[in-house]
Structure formats: structure tokens, C-alpha cells
Motif scaffolding. Structure first.
Motif, mmCIF file in Angstrom:
data_model
loop_
_atom_site.group_PDB
_atom_site.id
_atom_site.type_symbol
_atom_site.label_atom_id
_atom_site.label_comp_id
_atom_site.label_asym_id
_atom_site.label_seq_id
_atom_site.Cartn_x
_atom_site.Cartn_y
_atom_site.Cartn_z
ATOM 1 N N ASP A 29 -0.535 -62.562 -140.871
ATOM 2 C CA ASP A 29 0.419 -61.470 -141.044
ATOM 3 C C ASP A 29 0.191 -60.330 -140.061
ATOM 4 O O ASP A 29 1.116 -59.582 -139.757
ATOM 5 N N LEU A 30 -1.037 -60.178 -139.581
ATOM 6 C CA LEU A 30 -1.322 -59.090 -138.643
ATOM 7 C C LEU A 30 -2.646 -59.340 -137.941
ATOM 8 O O LEU A 30 -3.484 -60.118 -138.414
ATOM 9 N N TYR A 31 -2.819 -58.684 -136.789
ATOM 10 C CA TYR A 31 -4.113 -58.685 -136.107
ATOM 11 C C TYR A 31 -4.129 -57.524 -135.115
ATOM 12 O O TYR A 31 -3.070 -56.982 -134.767
ATOM 13 N N PRO A 32 -5.315 -57.089 -134.651
ATOM 14 C CA PRO A 32 -5.387 -56.011 -133.671
ATOM 15 C C PRO A 32 -5.055 -56.518 -132.265
ATOM 16 O O PRO A 32 -5.634 -57.510 -131.809
ATOM 17 N N GLU A 33 -4.133 -55.843 -131.585
ATOM 18 C CA GLU A 33 -3.761 -56.220 -130.221
ATOM 19 C C GLU A 33 -3.812 -54.986 -129.330
ATOM 20 O O GLU A 33 -3.778 -53.848 -129.803
ATOM 21 N N TYR A 34 -3.874 -55.219 -128.028
ATOM 22 C CA TYR A 34 -3.965 -54.140 -127.051
ATOM 23 C C TYR A 34 -2.626 -53.982 -126.342
ATOM 24 O O TYR A 34 -1.977 -54.970 -125.993
ATOM 25 N N THR A 35 -2.236 -52.722 -126.122
ATOM 26 C CA THR A 35 -0.918 -52.471 -125.540
ATOM 27 C C THR A 35 -0.772 -53.112 -124.162
ATOM 28 O O THR A 35 0.273 -53.676 -123.842
ATOM 29 N N GLY A 36 -1.818 -53.034 -123.341
ATOM 30 C CA GLY A 36 -1.745 -53.637 -122.014
ATOM 31 C C GLY A 36 -1.594 -55.140 -122.070
ATOM 32 O O GLY A 36 -0.874 -55.740 -121.267
ATOM 33 N N THR A 37 -2.255 -55.768 -123.037
ATOM 34 C CA THR A 37 -2.127 -57.218 -123.212
ATOM 35 C C THR A 37 -0.709 -57.572 -123.654
ATOM 36 O O THR A 37 -0.117 -58.546 -123.164
ATOM 37 N N GLY A 38 -0.181 -56.793 -124.581
ATOM 38 C CA GLY A 38 1.195 -57.029 -125.010
ATOM 39 C C GLY A 38 2.171 -56.905 -123.866
ATOM 40 O O GLY A 38 3.102 -57.707 -123.728
ATOM 41 N N LEU A 39 1.962 -55.898 -123.021
ATOM 42 C CA LEU A 39 2.857 -55.647 -121.888
ATOM 43 C C LEU A 39 2.800 -56.775 -120.862
ATOM 44 O O LEU A 39 3.830 -57.333 -120.465
ATOM 45 N N LEU A 40 1.574 -57.094 -120.411
ATOM 46 C CA LEU A 40 1.406 -58.011 -119.279
ATOM 47 C C LEU A 40 1.365 -59.468 -119.700
ATOM 48 O O LEU A 40 2.011 -60.322 -119.078
ATOM 49 N N THR A 41 0.586 -59.773 -120.740
ATOM 50 C CA THR A 41 0.331 -61.173 -121.098
ATOM 51 C C THR A 41 1.430 -61.766 -121.961
ATOM 52 O O THR A 41 1.854 -62.901 -121.742
ATOM 53 N N VAL A 42 1.892 -61.001 -122.956
ATOM 54 C CA VAL A 42 2.882 -61.545 -123.897
ATOM 55 C C VAL A 42 4.305 -61.333 -123.392
ATOM 56 O O VAL A 42 5.092 -62.279 -123.309
ATOM 57 N N LEU A 43 4.635 -60.095 -123.041
ATOM 58 C CA LEU A 43 6.010 -59.795 -122.632
ATOM 59 C C LEU A 43 6.262 -60.012 -121.144
ATOM 60 O O LEU A 43 7.421 -60.024 -120.708
ATOM 61 N N LYS A 44 5.181 -60.148 -120.354
ATOM 62 C CA LYS A 44 5.307 -60.394 -118.902
ATOM 63 C C LYS A 44 6.085 -59.276 -118.199
ATOM 64 O O LYS A 44 6.876 -59.518 -117.284
ATOM 65 N N LEU A 45 5.838 -58.041 -118.621
ATOM 66 C CA LEU A 45 6.497 -56.889 -118.000
ATOM 67 C C LEU A 45 5.612 -56.311 -116.903
ATOM 68 O O LEU A 45 4.408 -56.560 -116.865
#
Length: 299
Positions: free
Chosen positions: A83-99
Motif C-alpha cells: 500500500d505504501l513505501y518510502p520513495e525519493y523525489t529524484g528517483t520518482g522524477l528520473l527513474t520512474v517518470l523518466k522526466l
């Protein structure tokens, strides 16, 4: 006739009992909140903190810590396995969303919050002040001797410096090639590629002048190291925050209140100290998390 009624009543009672059990155990808010984490020290500590404050808020928690890297944890959310876990904003930006990379903390958080909601129906709760961004570290003595306080200073003297870090740092876009591009295409005297766990020992033992670091590494405070200022804003921010399934939040609104109350306490200095209790002093992450939350009055 009584016998017939008895045979008819038993199946009816069985169905009613089963229905009551399902209603009591399967109704959203009473289901366990599945808390995940990635597979390294800081994630173990923060994941356990999330679990403990949720339990304090009266929620039932199932721990699914040490899942693996980002792709595994993200897939766990999307596939309704956690249901949830700790993530890092930079990882979300670059790794997951590829922005594209961005050094503006507020803009990065805004972009990842919007992207996760639109693509995955996932919610980012409040980010902590801590920033586990990529960094370069030196001992205080060496930085003072060479008058190096930022990466520009280091780049100007790079030809006489030995840098130590993981092998992949030589290849990554946000590693050495990215630093060289942003800071003048300098050349180091030598780059020593070693196991990440040996970086700080090599630095403190004088086998290198500069080490590849992350902003909340426990050794930074333990060894009184200097993090060089990224004066050209190359590295994106890596603030940590809970990423939560929208359905879990809808069923359990208390999740947001409990986790948002924890966020402001997780600063760089705090996480450096907590991480070192595990990596340097060999304490258990769960014990470190519980002791900290108790000291802060959250347990």
C-alpha cells in the motif's frame, strides 16, 4: 416437520455467519496496511518508522520490507501487493517518470506528485527536509588544506586528486560524465572503482582525496566529512516521502495524518546519525526506528 425446518435453518445460519465474517474482516479500513521498503539501510529504518507510527494511530500493519530496488517496489504499489513505501523525489522524477533532471525541490515534488497521480493513481504525502542526493565528500583536513568547498573548487584541482566510488559512477549520466560536462570537462588524476561499502574507509585512510557520497550516509557525520557544494546545481533533490495507493488512503484517512507528522523530523543530520547506528554500530534498523520515535514522543 421439525426435522425439515432444522435442515433448512442450518444452511441459512451458515450463510449468515459467513456473510457476517466477511463484513467484519474484509471491509477496507480493517484490512492491514502493507508497508514496503527497498533493500538498503535507510529504507529499512524509514519503512519501520512508517509501520510504527501507523500502528500507533490504531491501524493494523503488515511489514513487507526489503523488497528490492525501485522497479520492484514501484511494481508492488501498481500491482496492489503493497500500500505504501518510502520513495525519493529524484528517483520518482528520473527513474520512474523518466522526466528531465531538475534541481528545484518544489518543482520536482510538484512534477512527481502530478505524474504519479495521473499515471498510477498514487499519492505522494509530505516530503521530509532530508535530501539523500548524490554528492562528493572530503575529509575536513583535506578540504581545508586544499581550500576546496564546492565542486568547482574540486574541478580546478582535479588533475591532482584521486576520487573513489562505485564502478557505475564512471558511466552514469548523473555520475562522473555529468559532473565533467557541468564543471568544465576536468580530468582526475585517478578514479578508483571499489565496492560502495569501502568508499569511506578509503577516504579516511588517505587512499583517496574525494569520495562519491549520498547526502544522508551515516559516515558523513560519524567522520565529520565535508560535502562539497553542488554550486552549478547538477544533482536533482532526493527528498523522501511516502508514496501511497489512493485506495488505501480512501479507506484509511489516518495514514496521511500519521505519516505527515513524521516527515518534518527527518533531516539530513538526523538520518546520517540513524543510518550510522545501523551501518557503523551494527544496531537493528527496527530498534533504531523505535528508539528515535520514542525520543520524539511519537510512540
Amino acid at each position: 416437520m421439525r426435522l425439515i425446518r432444522r435442515f433448512l435453518l442450518w444452511p441459512l445460519l451458515t450463510v449468515l455467519t459467513a456473510t457476517l465474517i466477511v463484513a467484519c474482516t474484509g471491509g477496507g479500513s480493517s484490512a492491514a496496511i502493507r508497508v514496503g521498503s527497498k533493500d538498503f539501510t535507510e529504507q529499512f529504518i524509514i519503512g519501520e518508522m512508517y509501520a510504527l507510527v501507523l500502528e500507533k494511530a490504531g491501524l493494523t500493519v503488515e511489514r513487507k520490507l526489503n523488497l528490492g530496488g525501485t522497479p520492484v517496489a514501484q511494481a508492488g504499489l501498481v500491482n496492489n501487493e503493497i500500500d505504501l513505501y518510502p520513495e525519493y523525489t529524484g528517483t520518482g522524477l528520473l527513474t520512474v517518470l523518466k522526466l528531465p533532471a531538475n534541481s528545484d525541490q518544489e518543482k520536482v515534488f510538484e512534477d512527481v506528485a502530478k505524474g504519479y497521480k495521473e499515471q498510477f493513481n498514487l499519492v505522494w504525502l509530505d516530503p521530509a527536509p532530508m535530501n539523500n542526493t548524490q554528492a562528493l565528500a572530503m575529509t575536513e583536513a583535506k578540504a581545508t588544506e586544499l581550500n576546496i568547498r564546492n565542486i568547482s573548487d574540486m574541478a580546478a584541482q582535479a588533475s591532482s586528486l584521486v576520487m573513489v566510488g562505485p564502478p557505475e559512477f564512471q558511466e552514469r549520466e548523473d555520475g562522473l560524465p555529468g559532473i565533467q560536462q557541468a564543471y568544465g570537462n576536468f580530468q582526475l588524476r585517478e578514479y578508483k572503482a571499489i565496492d560502495p561499502g569501502l568508499r569511506y574507509k578509503a577516504l579516511v585512510d588517505g587512499e583517496a582525496d574525494v569520495a562519491v557520497a549520498f547526502g544522508t550516509d551515516g559516515e558523513i557525520s560519524a567522520f565529520n566529512l565535508v560535502l562539497l557544494e553542488d554550486d552549478r546545481n547538477l544533482f536533482p533533490p532526493y527528498q523522501v516521502a511516502p508514496v501511497v495507493r489512493q485506495e488505501a488512503l480512501d479507506a484509511n484517512p489516518a495514514i496521511a495524518e500519521a505519516l505527515n507528522a513524521l516527515a518534518p523530523l527527518l533531516t539530513d543530520e538526523t538520518m546520517q546519525q540513524l543510518n550510522y547506528q545501523v551501518s557503523g554500530e551494527q544496531k537493528e534498523p527496527a530498534d533504531v526506528a523505535r528508539e528515535f520515535l520514542t525520543q520524539q514522543g511519537l510512540l
